[in-house]
Design a protein around this motif. Structure first.
Motif, short mmCIF file in Angstrom:
data_model
loop_
_atom_site.label_atom_id
_atom_site.label_comp_id
_atom_site.label_asym_id
_atom_site.label_seq_id
_atom_site.Cartn_x
_atom_site.Cartn_y
_atom_site.Cartn_z
N LYS A 57 0.71 -1.33 -0.03
CA LYS A 57 0.03 -0.01 0.00
C LYS A 57 1.04 1.29 0.02
O LYS A 57 1.87 1.30 0.83
CB LYS A 57 -1.02 0.03 1.09
CG LYS A 57 -2.26 -0.59 1.21
CD LYS A 57 -3.03 -0.31 2.37
CE LYS A 57 -2.61 -1.01 3.52
NZ LYS A 57 -3.69 -0.72 4.71
N PRO A 58 0.55 2.36 -0.85
CA PRO A 58 1.43 3.57 -0.65
C PRO A 58 1.03 4.10 0.64
O PRO A 58 0.21 4.15 1.46
CB PRO A 58 0.96 4.42 -1.94
CG PRO A 58 -0.61 3.82 -2.05
CD PRO A 58 -0.70 2.36 -1.65
N GLY A 59 2.20 5.01 1.25
CA GLY A 59 2.05 5.50 2.41
C GLY A 59 3.40 5.72 2.99
O GLY A 59 4.40 5.15 2.43
N ILE A 60 3.49 6.09 4.25
CA ILE A 60 4.71 6.40 5.13
C ILE A 60 4.82 5.48 6.00
O ILE A 60 3.99 5.35 7.05
CB ILE A 60 4.81 7.87 5.62
CG1 ILE A 60 4.78 8.81 4.63
CG2 ILE A 60 6.11 8.09 6.42
CD1 ILE A 60 4.72 10.42 5.03
N VAL A 61 6.00 4.54 6.12
CA VAL A 61 6.06 3.56 7.37
C VAL A 61 7.15 4.00 7.97
O VAL A 61 8.07 4.07 7.56
CB VAL A 61 5.98 2.11 6.60
CG1 VAL A 61 6.35 1.26 7.82
CG2 VAL A 61 5.13 1.90 5.63
N VAL A 62 6.86 4.19 9.07
CA VAL A 62 7.88 4.71 10.44
C VAL A 62 8.25 3.33 11.22
O VAL A 62 7.12 2.61 11.45
CB VAL A 62 7.48 5.51 11.36
CG1 VAL A 62 8.61 6.06 11.94
CG2 VAL A 62 6.89 6.85 10.30
N MET A 63 9.42 2.99 11.19
CA MET A 63 9.91 1.75 11.85
C MET A 63 10.65 1.90 13.12
O MET A 63 11.64 2.87 13.06
CB MET A 63 10.40 0.56 10.98
CG MET A 63 9.46 0.30 9.73
SD MET A 63 10.33 -0.47 8.46
CE MET A 63 10.92 1.08 7.60
N GLY A 64 10.60 1.14 13.96
CA GLY A 64 11.68 1.18 15.14
C GLY A 64 12.02 -0.19 15.76
O GLY A 64 11.58 -1.27 15.00
N CYS A 65 12.74 -0.28 16.57
CA CYS A 65 13.35 -1.45 17.24
C CYS A 65 12.76 -1.75 18.49
O CYS A 65 12.84 -0.48 19.31
CB CYS A 65 14.75 -1.56 17.11
SG CYS A 65 15.66 -2.91 18.29
N GLN A 66 12.33 -2.79 19.11
CA GLN A 66 11.68 -3.14 20.29
C GLN A 66 12.45 -2.70 21.21
O GLN A 66 12.11 -2.22 22.55
CB GLN A 66 11.41 -4.40 20.44
CG GLN A 66 10.49 -4.87 21.62
CD GLN A 66 9.94 -6.44 21.24
OE1 GLN A 66 10.61 -7.21 20.47
NE2 GLN A 66 9.31 -6.87 22.37
N ILE A 67 13.91 -2.68 21.35
CA ILE A 67 14.79 -2.71 22.51
C ILE A 67 15.85 -1.62 22.32
O ILE A 67 16.36 -1.39 23.44
CB ILE A 67 15.62 -4.10 22.80
CG1 ILE A 67 16.69 -4.52 21.46
CG2 ILE A 67 14.48 -5.04 23.15
CD1 ILE A 67 17.54 -5.65 21.85
N HIS A 68 15.84 -0.84 21.15
CA HIS A 68 16.52 0.31 21.09
C HIS A 68 15.97 1.45 20.63
O HIS A 68 15.41 1.57 19.40
CB HIS A 68 17.87 0.04 19.99
CG HIS A 68 18.70 -1.04 20.42
ND1 HIS A 68 18.64 -2.38 19.76
CD2 HIS A 68 19.42 -1.37 21.39
CE1 HIS A 68 19.49 -3.19 20.47
NE2 HIS A 68 20.06 -2.44 21.44
#
Ligand SMILES: [Cu+2]
Length: 219
Positions: free
Chosen positions: A120-131
């Motif tokens: 799907k088009p859009g902005i995906v913001v990702m993180g890491c569970q422990i950092h």
């Protein structure tokens, strides 16, 4: 249109001296902040009015190196698979709560997870569970014509077919891309140059958080 007043303006500039090609055009795009300074790693993309024949899905890589995603800013076409290897010798995870793609890769080392398809088009913001300090952005765009600006704020999109395009720019911290700069590309026309002026986004210091939860406990 709030952006037009505060954060965005696009200016069409005279043709450059690059050679003319009737079959495919070149588009040079500069992205500046409101003070006129070049914005590095801004994303630009040109969406054609008529669909481009689909190609075989591609695979992109977002690595994890020295407790950071690499690259931090990414752009892919809808349908692309993204591989998330972990090149550190510690565990990392990857998660997103973004509507364009919600997913979790639980703590892992090396490369154990299959690539994820971004459909799907859009902005995906990702993180890491422990950092908490790990954060990455992925723009999923409906076009094969996209790029990221270099240190001089410029990027060149090549091989655009004749037609009408809506050209957008985006920088980290913007909730959505700029309104489009509408651009016809006609047969035999010289290359075009567009300049975007964006309100520079502030680089967040930590990954995304689910509303009402901390990044640590939001899984
Ligand atoms: Cu991590």
């Amino acid at each position: 249109m709030r952006w037009a007043a505060t954060a965005w303006a696009a200016v069409s500039i005279a043709a450059s001296t690059m050679p003319i090609c009737a079959a495919a055009a070149t588009l040079r795009i500069r992205v500046l902040d409101l003070a006129g300074r070049p914005l590095k790693d801004a994303v630009v993309y040109a969406v054609p009015d008529s669909p481009v024949p689909s190609t075989k899905p591609r695979t992109a890589i977002i690595d994890q190196v020295h407790r950071q995603f690499a690259p931090q800013v990414n752009v892919v076409q809808v349908g692309t698979y993204v591989d998330f290897p972990n090149s550190d010798n510690i565990l990392h995870s990857v998660y997103s709560f973004s509507p364009a793609k919600t997913f979790v890769l639980r703590l892992y080392a090396g490369r154990t997870e299959p690539p994820i398809r971004f459909d799907k088009p859009g902005i995906v913001v990702m993180g890491c569970q422990i950092h908490d300090s790990m954060i990455a952005w992925l723009l999923v765009v409906n076009t094969p014509y996209f790029g990221k600006t270099g240190a001089d704020g410029s990027v060149v999109l090549r091989h655009l077919r004749v037609g009408h395009y809506r050209v957008h720019a985006w920088d980290v911290g913007m909730r959505k891309a700029s309104p489009p700069h509408n651009l016809p590309i006609v047969a035999g026309a010289p290359p075009r140059q567009i300049t975007f002026r964006l309100k520079a986004g502030r680089m967040p210091q930590h990954g995304p958080t689910m509303p009402g939860m901390s990044a640590h406990h939001g899984m």
